[in-house]
Design a protein around this motif. Structure first.
Motif, PDB file in Angstrom:
ATOM      1  N   GLY A  64       0.781  -1.234   0.000  1.00  0.00           N
ATOM      2  CA  GLY A  64       0.000   0.000   0.000  1.00  0.00           C
ATOM      3  C   GLY A  64       0.811   1.282   0.000  1.00  0.00           C
ATOM      4  O   GLY A  64       0.238   2.371   0.017  1.00  0.00           O
ATOM      5  N   ASN A  65       2.129   1.190  -0.049  1.00  0.00           N
ATOM      6  CA  ASN A  65       2.976   2.376  -0.093  1.00  0.00           C
ATOM      7  C   ASN A  65       3.199   2.745  -1.560  1.00  0.00           C
ATOM      8  O   ASN A  65       4.244   2.477  -2.140  1.00  0.00           O
ATOM      9  CB  ASN A  65       4.305   2.117   0.618  1.00  0.00           C
ATOM     10  CG  ASN A  65       5.219   3.327   0.636  1.00  0.00           C
ATOM     11  OD1 ASN A  65       4.959   4.344   0.002  1.00  0.00           O
ATOM     12  ND2 ASN A  65       6.330   3.205   1.348  1.00  0.00           N
ATOM     13  N   LYS A  66       2.171   3.360  -2.164  1.00  0.00           N
ATOM     14  CA  LYS A  66       2.198   3.654  -3.596  1.00  0.00           C
ATOM     15  C   LYS A  66       3.275   4.668  -3.950  1.00  0.00           C
ATOM     16  O   LYS A  66       3.958   4.530  -4.959  1.00  0.00           O
ATOM     17  CB  LYS A  66       0.826   4.145  -4.071  1.00  0.00           C
ATOM     18  CG  LYS A  66      -0.329   3.191  -3.757  1.00  0.00           C
ATOM     19  CD  LYS A  66      -0.137   1.835  -4.370  1.00  0.00           C
ATOM     20  CE  LYS A  66      -1.312   0.912  -4.084  1.00  0.00           C
ATOM     21  NZ  LYS A  66      -1.133  -0.425  -4.609  1.00  0.00           N
ATOM     22  N   GLY A  67       3.444   5.686  -3.121  1.00  0.00           N
ATOM     23  CA  GLY A  67       4.471   6.697  -3.379  1.00  0.00           C
ATOM     24  C   GLY A  67       5.872   6.109  -3.333  1.00  0.00           C
ATOM     25  O   GLY A  67       6.712   6.410  -4.185  1.00  0.00           O
ATOM     26  N   GLY A  68       6.112   5.281  -2.337  1.00  0.00           N
ATOM     27  CA  GLY A  68       7.418   4.622  -2.227  1.00  0.00           C
ATOM     28  C   GLY A  68       7.678   3.681  -3.391  1.00  0.00           C
ATOM     29  O   GLY A  68       8.795   3.607  -3.911  1.00  0.00           O
ATOM     30  N   ALA A  69       6.629   2.963  -3.806  1.00  0.00           N
ATOM     31  CA  ALA A  69       6.764   2.050  -4.935  1.00  0.00           C
ATOM     32  C   ALA A  69       7.096   2.819  -6.211  1.00  0.00           C
ATOM     33  O   ALA A  69       7.997   2.432  -6.961  1.00  0.00           O
ATOM     34  CB  ALA A  69       5.474   1.249  -5.124  1.00  0.00           C
TER      35      ALA A  69
END
Length: 133
Positions: A64-69
Motif C-alpha cells: 500500500g505504499n504507492k508513493g514509495g513504490a
C-alpha cells in the motif's frame, strides 16, 4: 534456512547476494515487511542496485505504499532503462493512481524493449478499454 543466513551474515554482514536471496525467500513466504527491510539494506549498501529497487518497489506497492513504490520503480529505471517488467509494473501503478497518459507511455516502453511482452500488451489494452468506458 534462517540459520544459514545467520552464519553467512556473521562472516560477511554486507553479503548482497545472501541479502537478496533472503529477501526473495521472505517475500515468497509472505514476510513482506522483512523482505522490504532486506531490500532496503541492499539499497543502503549499494544505492544503484536496480533489482533491489524494483523488488522493493513491488513489495511497497503490495503493502500500500504507492508513493514509495513509484519512487523505487523510477529509480530502478534511471539506473537501467532496459527493464520491460519494471515499465509494466510502474504502468500498472500509474494507471491505478489515475495517471493514464504516463501509464500508457510505460506500457509502450515495455513493449518497445520486449515486443513479445504479452502482459504489457494486455495492460495497455485494458487501459484503452477503461478509457473508452
Amino acid at each position: 534456512m534462517e540459520a544459514w543466513y545467520i552464519l553467512v551474515f556473521f562472516s560477511n554482514p554486507k553479503n548482497l547476494t545472501a541479502l537478496a536471496s533472503r529477501a526473495s525467500l521472505r517475500n515468497q513466504n509472505g514476510s513482506k515487511a522483512e523482505a522490504e527491510a532486506d531490500y532496503s539494506k541492499i539499497i543502503s549498501l549499494q544505492p544503484s542496485h536496480a533489482s533491489a529497487l524494483s523488488n522493493r518497489g513491488r513489495i511497497r506497492d503490495e503493502r500500500g505504499n504507492k508513493g514509495g513504490a513509484l519512487e523505487d520503480y523510477t529509480r530502478s529505471l534511471s539506473i537501467n532503462r532496459n527493464q520491460p517488467s519494471i515499465y509494466n509494473n510502474r504502468g500498472l501503478l500509474l494507471a491505478e493512481l489515475g495517471n493514464t497518459k504516463a501509464a500508457l507511455s510505460d506500457y509502450n516502453a515495455a513493449i518497445d524493449r520486449l515486443p513479445t511482452y504479452a502482459a504489457a500488451y494486455n495492460n495497455r489494452s485494458a487501459l484503452y478499454i477503461s478509457l473508452k468506458n
